[in-house]
Design a protein around this motif. Structure first.
Motif, PDB file in Angstrom:
ATOM      1  N   CYS A   1       0.830  -1.214   0.000  1.00  0.00           N
ATOM      2  CA  CYS A   1       0.000   0.000   0.000  1.00  0.00           C
ATOM      3  C   CYS A   1       0.861   1.259   0.000  1.00  0.00           C
ATOM      4  CB  CYS A   1      -0.939  -0.010   1.198  1.00  0.00           C
ATOM      5  SG  CYS A   1      -2.262  -1.228   1.063  1.00  0.00           S
ATOM      6  N   PHE A   2       2.026   1.204   0.665  1.00  0.00           N
ATOM      7  CA  PHE A   2       2.931   2.355   0.652  1.00  0.00           C
ATOM      8  C   PHE A   2       3.376   2.673  -0.771  1.00  0.00           C
ATOM      9  CE2 PHE A   2       7.257   4.084   0.676  1.00  0.00           C
ATOM     10  CZ  PHE A   2       7.052   5.251   1.390  1.00  0.00           C
TER      11      PHE A   2
ATOM     12  N   LYS B   1       0.855   4.810  -2.422  1.00  0.00           N
ATOM     13  CA  LYS B   1       0.549   6.084  -1.761  1.00  0.00           C
ATOM     14  C   LYS B   1       0.754   7.227  -2.753  1.00  0.00           C
ATOM     15  CE  LYS B   1       2.036   8.790   2.305  1.00  0.00           C
ATOM     16  NZ  LYS B   1       2.710   9.897   1.608  1.00  0.00           N
ATOM     17  N   ARG B   2      -0.219   8.106  -2.859  1.00  0.00           N
ATOM     18  CA  ARG B   2      -0.166   9.196  -3.817  1.00  0.00           C
ATOM     19  C   ARG B   2       0.433  10.459  -3.187  1.00  0.00           C
ATOM     20  NH1 ARG B   2      -0.015   5.641  -7.362  1.00  0.00           N
ATOM     21  NH2 ARG B   2      -1.905   4.362  -7.557  1.00  0.00           N
TER      22      ARG B   2
ATOM     23  N   ASP C   1      -0.883  12.406   0.032  1.00  0.00           N
ATOM     24  CA  ASP C   1      -1.578  11.570   1.011  1.00  0.00           C
ATOM     25  C   ASP C   1      -0.840  11.601   2.345  1.00  0.00           C
ATOM     26  OD1 ASP C   1      -3.417  10.905  -0.878  1.00  0.00           O
ATOM     27  OD2 ASP C   1      -2.683   8.861  -1.221  1.00  0.00           O
TER      28      ASP C   1
ATOM     29  N   THR D   1      -1.877   9.629   4.986  1.00  0.00           N
ATOM     30  CA  THR D   1      -1.928   8.258   5.503  1.00  0.00           C
ATOM     31  C   THR D   1      -2.183   7.308   4.336  1.00  0.00           C
ATOM     32  OG1 THR D   1      -4.312   8.393   5.905  1.00  0.00           O
ATOM     33  CG2 THR D   1      -2.859   9.044   7.708  1.00  0.00           C
ATOM     34  N   TYR D   2      -2.096   6.016   4.606  1.00  0.00           N
ATOM     35  CA  TYR D   2      -2.392   5.000   3.586  1.00  0.00           C
ATOM     36  C   TYR D   2      -2.834   3.725   4.296  1.00  0.00           C
ATOM     37  CZ  TYR D   2       2.383   3.511   4.770  1.00  0.00           C
ATOM     38  OH  TYR D   2       3.513   3.108   5.433  1.00  0.00           O
TER      39      TYR D   2
ATOM     40  N   GLU E   1      -1.063   1.098   7.118  1.00  0.00           N
ATOM     41  CA  GLU E   1       0.112   1.857   7.561  1.00  0.00           C
ATOM     42  C   GLU E   1       0.630   1.370   8.911  1.00  0.00           C
ATOM     43  OE1 GLU E   1       1.342   6.575   8.084  1.00  0.00           O
ATOM     44  OE2 GLU E   1      -0.762   5.985   7.977  1.00  0.00           O
TER      45      GLU E   1
END
Length: 317
Positions: A300-301, A304-305, A308, A310-311, A314
């Motif tokens: 997910c990291f 990450k856009r 952002d 948070t993601y 995390e």
């Protein structure tokens, strides 16, 4: 011709021998198992049954021909995987050793800015041609329509068909003309698979819409605001967990991860698998007995856009 994935559907949940055999495989083979993992969750089975009925009314029925139909859903809803499953169940075959191959289904992923010659060429290859005749556009299209009939191909599927309607006007009209010719031949039906925008585009094409009135199968993401749909999505995670090629169950549906999945995938099986596949690759690489929180966190990291704060996952351990 499309090279079909070697789908992995075996559950290891109650089959310790199958799990032991899997663990003997090279890392690359286990990685392919994850990438080609197919779990026929309830919505898959329901939608797949509708597609089969759209193709033919029962196992003993004749294929439906002469109509243009749709298979619609958002990106990464699982449409292409489902179509490839249907293609695998309609593989080419020979009636006897002296006859040529019959192609019950042709699957063509449409590319941006294609015109009719591109589609005709792809259809030749999708029905087993080793090369495409070097002839003019209209002649190639006419020969393509005849080839579909002579090779026993009652179903022609254009995947990502929304690209047809966003093509330059001349190219769009040429492809639509070819689609109409295929349907009018009476030897096949044509399915347009892709985004929901196809339906609106078809409403502006009366000559095509009237070839069957555009019967349509929809494939939607799980609605995470509805309890039953949440349960179905968690069931999908369980089914995937049971098929992951690890020594232990990854338990992807565990309670502390459920909110994270909602944020990461929003009920989409395709977006879920993007993360699962990436996390599984990392877990296989580092010799982990299963997918762990840190693998999901890293997957997910990487998604990450910019901006952002948070993601998802995390804080997963």
């Amino acid at each position: 011709m499309i090279i079909l994935p070697d789908f992995h559907e075996i559950s290891f949940a109650n089959d310790s021998e199958a799990r032991r055999e899997m663990l003997r495989l090279p890392e690359a083979a286990r990685q392919r198992m994850v990438e080609n993992l197919l779990y026929r969750y309830p919505r898959f089975n329901q939608t797949f049954a509708r597609l089969q009925k759209l193709h033919r009314p029962g196992q003993q029925g004749a294929p439906i021909v002469g109509q243009i139909a749709g298979f619609l859903g958002n990106s990464r809803a699982g449409k292409s995987f489902m179509l490839k499953t249907l293609l695998r169940e309609n593989k080419p075959y020979r009636v006897d050793d002296s006859s040529g191959y019959v192609f019950p289904m042709a699957y063509i992923p449409v590319m941006e800015r294609w015109g009719a010659p591109d589609v005709a060429s792809a259809l030749f290859l999708a029905t087993g041609a080793s090369s495409v005749p070097y002839i003019g556009g209209k002649s190639l299209e006419a020969k393509c329509v005849r080839r579909v009939a002579t090779h026993g191909t009652p179903l022609v599927v254009f995947d990502d068909a929304h690209y047809i309607f966003s093509a330059p006007p001349a190219k769009r009209r040429s492809i639509l003309s070819l689609i109409k010719a295929l349907a009018d031949s009476g030897s096949c039906s044509v399915w347009l698979a892709g985004l929901y925008t196809i339906e609106g585009s078809m409403l502006n094409e009366a000559q095509h819409l009237n070839r069957g009135s555009f019967p349509t199968v929809h494939l939607a993401e799980h609605d995470m605001s509805i309890t039953d749909e949440i349960d179905d999505y968690l069931g999908f995670l369980i089914g995937v967990s049971n098929r992951l090629p690890f020594a232990e169950d990854s338990i992807l549906d565990r309670e502390e991860w459920q909110t994270e999945w909602r944020l990461a995938a929003r009920g989409s099986v395709g977006l879920t698998m993007n993360i699962v596949i990436d996390a599984a690759r990392q877990a296989i690489y580092d010799g982990s007995p299963c997918i762990q929180g840190r693998h999901l966190r890293e997957a997910c990291f990487l998604r990450k856009r910019t901006g952002d704060l948070t993601y998802p996952f995390e804080k997963a351990a």
